[in-house]
Design a protein around this motif. Structure first.
Motif, PDB file in Angstrom:
ATOM      1  N   ASP A  99       0.847  -1.198   0.000  1.00 40.25           N
ATOM      2  CA  ASP A  99       0.000   0.000   0.000  1.00 40.25           C
ATOM      3  C   ASP A  99       0.878   1.243   0.000  1.00 40.25           C
ATOM      4  O   ASP A  99       1.918   1.300   0.667  1.00 40.25           O
ATOM      5  CB  ASP A  99      -0.891   0.026   1.243  1.00 40.25           C
ATOM      6  CG  ASP A  99      -2.099  -0.880   1.088  1.00 40.25           C
ATOM      7  OD1 ASP A  99      -2.377  -1.325  -0.038  1.00 40.25           O
ATOM      8  OD2 ASP A  99      -2.757  -1.158   2.116  1.00 40.25           O
ATOM      9  N   THR A 100       0.431   2.241  -0.744  1.00 34.90           N
ATOM     10  CA  THR A 100       1.101   3.543  -0.750  1.00 34.90           C
ATOM     11  C   THR A 100       0.201   4.570  -0.090  1.00 34.90           C
ATOM     12  O   THR A 100      -0.944   4.764  -0.506  1.00 34.90           O
ATOM     13  CB  THR A 100       1.421   3.982  -2.187  1.00 34.90           C
ATOM     14  OG1 THR A 100       2.240   2.984  -2.829  1.00 34.90           O
ATOM     15  CG2 THR A 100       2.154   5.318  -2.193  1.00 34.90           C
ATOM     16  N   GLU A 101       0.698   5.200   0.972  1.00 31.89           N
ATOM     17  CA  GLU A 101      -0.082   6.190   1.704  1.00 31.89           C
ATOM     18  C   GLU A 101      -0.045   7.548   1.001  1.00 31.89           C
ATOM     19  O   GLU A 101       0.717   7.759   0.045  1.00 31.89           O
ATOM     20  CB  GLU A 101       0.466   6.329   3.132  1.00 31.89           C
ATOM     21  CG  GLU A 101       0.526   5.033   3.910  1.00 31.89           C
ATOM     22  CD  GLU A 101      -0.846   4.423   4.150  1.00 31.89           C
ATOM     23  OE1 GLU A 101      -1.848   5.187   4.125  1.00 31.89           O
ATOM     24  OE2 GLU A 101      -0.933   3.201   4.350  1.00 31.89           O
ATOM     25  N   THR A 102      -0.878   8.458   1.469  1.00 32.58           N
ATOM     26  CA  THR A 102      -0.956   9.798   0.844  1.00 32.58           C
ATOM     27  C   THR A 102       0.355  10.561   0.990  1.00 32.58           C
ATOM     28  O   THR A 102       0.667  11.422   0.167  1.00 32.58           O
ATOM     29  CB  THR A 102      -2.086  10.608   1.497  1.00 32.58           C
ATOM     30  OG1 THR A 102      -1.898  10.640   2.919  1.00 32.58           O
ATOM     31  CG2 THR A 102      -3.445   9.970   1.180  1.00 32.58           C
ATOM     32  N   ASP A 103       1.128  10.256   2.028  1.00 33.90           N
ATOM     33  CA  ASP A 103       2.404  10.952   2.216  1.00 33.90           C
ATOM     34  C   ASP A 103       3.548  10.305   1.451  1.00 33.90           C
ATOM     35  O   ASP A 103       4.713  10.688   1.587  1.00 33.90           O
ATOM     36  CB  ASP A 103       2.752  11.038   3.704  1.00 33.90           C
ATOM     37  CG  ASP A 103       2.893   9.641   4.333  1.00 33.90           C
ATOM     38  OD1 ASP A 103       2.707   8.638   3.606  1.00 33.90           O
ATOM     39  OD2 ASP A 103       3.184   9.565   5.539  1.00 33.90           O
ATOM     40  N   SER A 105       4.626   7.191   1.779  1.00 34.93           N
ATOM     41  CA  SER A 105       5.207   6.033   2.454  1.00 34.93           C
ATOM     42  C   SER A 105       4.530   4.747   1.994  1.00 34.93           C
ATOM     43  O   SER A 105       3.375   4.758   1.554  1.00 34.93           O
ATOM     44  CB  SER A 105       5.072   6.183   3.970  1.00 34.93           C
ATOM     45  OG  SER A 105       3.698   6.232   4.341  1.00 34.93           O
ATOM     46  N   ARG A 106       5.259   3.665   2.113  1.00 37.07           N
ATOM     47  CA  ARG A 106       4.746   2.374   1.664  1.00 37.07           C
ATOM     48  C   ARG A 106       4.842   1.350   2.798  1.00 37.07           C
ATOM     49  O   ARG A 106       5.774   1.384   3.599  1.00 37.07           O
ATOM     50  CB  ARG A 106       5.532   1.865   0.455  1.00 37.07           C
ATOM     51  CG  ARG A 106       5.360   2.725  -0.793  1.00 37.07           C
ATOM     52  CD  ARG A 106       6.131   2.142  -1.948  1.00 37.07           C
ATOM     53  NE  ARG A 106       5.913   2.880  -3.179  1.00 37.07           N
ATOM     54  CZ  ARG A 106       6.438   2.558  -4.356  1.00 37.07           C
ATOM     55  NH1 ARG A 106       7.238   1.493  -4.438  1.00 37.07           N
ATOM     56  NH2 ARG A 106       6.184   3.284  -5.417  1.00 37.07           N
ATOM     57  N   ALA A 107       3.881   0.463   2.823  1.00 36.62           N
ATOM     58  CA  ALA A 107       3.871  -0.597   3.831  1.00 36.62           C
ATOM     59  C   ALA A 107       3.073  -1.778   3.304  1.00 36.62           C
ATOM     60  O   ALA A 107       2.143  -1.615   2.502  1.00 36.62           O
ATOM     61  CB  ALA A 107       3.258  -0.093   5.140  1.00 36.62           C
ATOM     62  N   ARG A 109       0.439  -4.766   3.619  1.00 41.10           N
ATOM     63  CA  ARG A 109      -0.812  -5.044   4.340  1.00 41.10           C
ATOM     64  C   ARG A 109      -1.273  -6.451   3.970  1.00 41.10           C
ATOM     65  O   ARG A 109      -1.304  -6.820   2.803  1.00 41.10           O
ATOM     66  CB  ARG A 109      -1.879  -4.021   3.957  1.00 41.10           C
ATOM     67  CG  ARG A 109      -3.269  -4.307   4.553  1.00 41.10           C
ATOM     68  CD  ARG A 109      -4.228  -3.136   4.246  1.00 41.10           C
ATOM     69  NE  ARG A 109      -4.358  -2.894   2.820  1.00 41.10           N
ATOM     70  CZ  ARG A 109      -5.257  -3.506   2.028  1.00 41.10           C
ATOM     71  NH1 ARG A 109      -6.084  -4.406   2.548  1.00 41.10           N
ATOM     72  NH2 ARG A 109      -5.314  -3.215   0.750  1.00 41.10           N
TER      73      ARG A 109
END
Length: 339
Positions: A99-103, A105-107, A109
């Protein structure tokens, strides 16, 4: 009244209450799955024992309908997997996505697969490749799966009801013995008799279909499983279970000449464990307080038939494994009666 007497009285009351509840559950299931009382009893046996069931029968005999109905009646979160040759382990267990967040960053899930449920229907399980079939081994035995190096617990309780077509073998992968042994019982779903088939026609081709009613609530099946394991079993029943299981091991001194000549490999200790639980479940389903030797004989075929195999010579002669089980069980009964 002593503490022991009070405990025994409470257990009797609990067993009687559970027997009444199971009677209502069977009635609700039979409203949608008509006329197959033996099949219903064996599937409930698997659930009461905390185990899994392997349903073997031709298409169109209501196996899927039965599992869907059980999910409702027993208050379980159900899921279904249609096994095909191109099914992958991740399609069962789930996988991690990035997942890529709005800021920015990636993580990773984890996205759970359909195995994360309480009652899993594995439809035509022998159509999946051995690699995919093995994805269920840890789930069925340990009630947990390992994905991306992390152990993830499944639903509580967790049961698998798998189906298999005994006729069509093209494009199938026979289940290995290690996985077959994970199934508490093998449930043969046969054609209904004429009267039953007439009832099915009338009930399922009208403008209304019978609806199953929830009988068991949250946590009640777990409580029933715990109660079953506390049920007393007489010494004669324990000895009958040991005699029966050991009689089918061809290298055992307890085996008959017929077994030595026809059986390639026999049932292991897990079969005795399954039989001990299954006779208690049959006792509960019939509203009795303690199992008998007749329960052992009745449960021999569903517990043992998928845990042993005939040798090549016996198969070439056309010998029947189920007939051998029935004959050996009957001989054991006669011997005990004579004693």
């Amino acid at each position: 009244m002593s503490e022991t007497q009070t405990s025994a009285t409470d257990m009797v009351a609990d067993i009687e209450a559970l027997g009444e509840k199971l009677g209502r559950a069977k009635a609700s299931i039979s409203a949608r799955f008509i006329g197959q009382a033996r099949v219903v009893d064996l599937t409930l046996t698997a659930l009461l024992c905390g185990g899994h069931g392997l349903l073997i029968g031709l298409p169109g005999l209501g196996k899927t309908r039965l599992v869907e109905t059980l999910s409702t009646v027993m208050g379980l979160d159900g899921s279904r997997i249609q096994f095909t040759p191109d099914l992958m382990p991740a399609d069962i267990l789930g996988s991690e996505v990035l997942d890529t967040e709005t800021d920015g960053s990636r993580a990773f899930r984890f996205v759970p697969g359909p195995v994360f449920c309480q009652l899993l229907m594995a439809d035509e399980i022998n159509r999946a490749s051995p690699r995919t079939q093995s994805a269920l081994l840890q789930a069925m035995q340990e009630k947990t799966v390992t994905v991306a190096g992390m152990d993830r617990p499944l639903g509580t309780p967790f049961h698998v009801l798998a189906t298999q077509n005994p006729i069509e073998q093209e494009g199938t992968y026979p289940l290995p013995e290690a996985q077959l042994d994970r199934f508490l019982v093998q449930i043969d779903v046969n054609y209904p008799d004429r009267d039953t088939e007439r009832d099915i026609l009338m009930a399922t081709t009208g403008d209304e279909d019978a609806q199953a009613v929830a009988v068991f609530g949250d946590g009640e099946l777990l409580a029933a499983q715990a109660l079953l394991r506390r049920m007393p079993v007489g010494e004669s029943v324990v000895e009958a279970i040991l005699d029966l299981v050991r009689a089918f091991r061809p290298d055992s001194a307890d085996a008959s000449e017929q077994v030595r000549e026809t059986v390639a490999w026999g049932p292991g200790p897990r079969a005795a464990q399954a039989l001990m639980l299954a006779v208690r479940a049959r006792c509960l389903l019939e509203g009795r307080l303690a199992p008998s030797i007749e329960d052992v004989i009745d449960m021999a075929r569903p517990v043992l038939s998928h845990r042993m195999a005939l040798n090549f010579a016996a198969r070439a002669r056309g010998d029947s494994l189920t007939d051998l089980i029935d004959q050996t069980a009957a001989q054991m009964t006669k011997g005990q009666a004579a004693a």
